[in-house]
Write an enzyme that holds these catalytic residues in place. Structure first.
Site, PDB file in Angstrom:
ATOM      1  CG  ASN A  10      -1.671   1.257   1.446  1.00 57.72           C
ATOM      2  OD1 ASN A  10      -1.777   2.072   0.538  1.00 57.72           O
ATOM      3  ND2 ASN A  10      -2.230   1.436   2.636  1.00 57.72           N
ATOM      4  N   GLY A 175       2.797   2.406  10.614  1.00 56.87           N
ATOM      5  CA  GLY A 175       3.775   3.475  10.417  1.00 56.87           C
ATOM      6  C   GLY A 175       4.526   3.860  11.684  1.00 56.87           C
ATOM      7  N   GLY A 236       2.956  -1.058   4.159  1.00 58.78           N
ATOM      8  CA  GLY A 236       3.060   0.344   3.787  1.00 58.78           C
ATOM      9  C   GLY A 236       4.509   0.706   3.510  1.00 58.78           C
ATOM     10  N   GLY A 237       5.176   1.264   4.514  1.00 60.37           N
ATOM     11  CA  GLY A 237       6.536   1.781   4.365  1.00 60.37           C
ATOM     12  C   GLY A 237       7.495   0.840   3.644  1.00 60.37           C
TER      13      GLY A 237
HETATM   14  P1  PGA Z   1       3.039   0.334   7.507  1.00 62.24           P
HETATM   15  O1  PGA Z   1       1.580   0.580   6.882  1.00 62.24           O
HETATM   16  O2  PGA Z   1       3.536  -0.980   6.961  1.00 62.24           O
HETATM   17  O3  PGA Z   1       3.852   1.508   7.037  1.00 62.24           O
HETATM   18  O4  PGA Z   1       2.874   0.284   8.986  1.00 62.24           O
HETATM   19  C1  PGA Z   1       0.662  -0.464   6.747  1.00 62.24           C
HETATM   20  C2  PGA Z   1      -0.650   0.042   6.208  1.00 62.24           C
HETATM   21  O5  PGA Z   1      -1.099   1.127   6.623  1.00 62.24           O
HETATM   22  O6  PGA Z   1      -1.291  -0.595   5.340  1.00 62.24           O
END
Ligand code: PGA
Length: 255
Positions: A10, A175, A236-237
């Site tokens: 994502n 995040g 995400g990241g």
């Molecule tokens: P993250 O985000 O891996 O950066 O924690 C995950 C998400 O919001 O889908």
């Protein structure tokens, strides 16, 4: 039974068309000549979807979107429809991400309506659920997830296992670098499986994939993915760099 992993990136509001194309091209190059069993998916911002789909070409990588509207067309400024997403090569749509629930005030009912629309129109919905930190601390996290799940389940029936994916994303882990422990993830995933069981019956519930999301990284992915009810990740990241996304995909392949 181990389900086919879905490793989904994502990208949120990151990577315009040229950067998106570069990362997608690097991903394809990293797996050139190698195959994988998992499904690997990238969900870029709307404007970067065509660039990513073009870079993926005939490779096994798939493209998805981060949101969609419930109507087919018309006077809905700023919105995008399922048909438009299909035309640009999307197979999946993320629905009800906690950032959409929080910053764009999407209710569980709207999320449910979007999930139904996505599925009815032949796309696959990744529906996000998850509690915030205060709910985790107060011990009400299962009730919160149950309310979010029930809103969606009430709009679905039959064998939707190929088109319906749940992503459990504890908001306190998104995040933040703080990940749910594999035990916490498995505990919630097992609970979600029970809700799926009650609604669809075990045959369908066993096939539905439940992803974990929230600071999944190359160094914790294998541990999370090896739990029986963790069927992939929403990342995400770590999905914004071809090498870290590839490492997570490799972790899935090693299980
Ligand atoms: P993250 O985000 O891996 O950066 O924690 C995950 C998400 O919001 O889908």
């Amino acid at each position: 039974m181990k389900r086919t992993f879905l490793i989904a990136g994502n990208w949120k509001m990151n990577a315009g068309p040229s950067e998106a194309s570069k990362i997608a091209t690097e991903l394809v190059a990293a797996w050139e000549g190698k195959s994988f069993q998992a499904e690997a998916l990238i969900c870029p911002p709307f404007v970067s979807i065509p660039a990513v789909a073009a870079a993926f070409g005939n490779s096994a990588f798939k493209t998805g979107a981060q949101n969609v509207h419930t109507e087919d067309n018309g006077a809905f400024t700023g919105e995008v429809s399922t048909d438009m997403l299909k035309e640009t090569g999307c197979e999946y749509v993320i629905v009800g991400h906690s950032e959409r629930r929080e910053y764009f005030h999407e209710s569980s009912d709207l999320v449910a309506e979007k999930a139904k629309k996505v599925i009815n129109d032949g796309l696959k919905a990744i529906v996000c659920v998850g509690e915030v930190l205060s709910e985790r601390k107060a011990g009400t996290y299962k009730e919160v997830v149950k309310e979010q799940m029930n809103a969606v389940l009430n709009t679905l029936s039959g064998d939707v296992s190929d088109q319906f994916v749940v992503a459990y994303e504890p908001v306190w882990a998104i995040g933040t670098g703080e990940t749910a422990t594999p035990e916490q993830a498995q505990d919630m995933h097992q609970y979600i499986r029970t809700l799926l069981n009650e609604h669809f019956g075990s045959e369908v519930a066993e096939k539905i994939r439940i992803l974990y999301g929230g600071s999944m990284k190359p160094d914790n992915a294998a541990d999370l993915l090896s739990r029986p009810d963790v069927d992939g990740g929403l990342i995400g990241g770590a999905s914004l760099k071809a090498d870290s996304f590839s490492e997570i995909l490799s972790a899935a392949e090693s299980i």
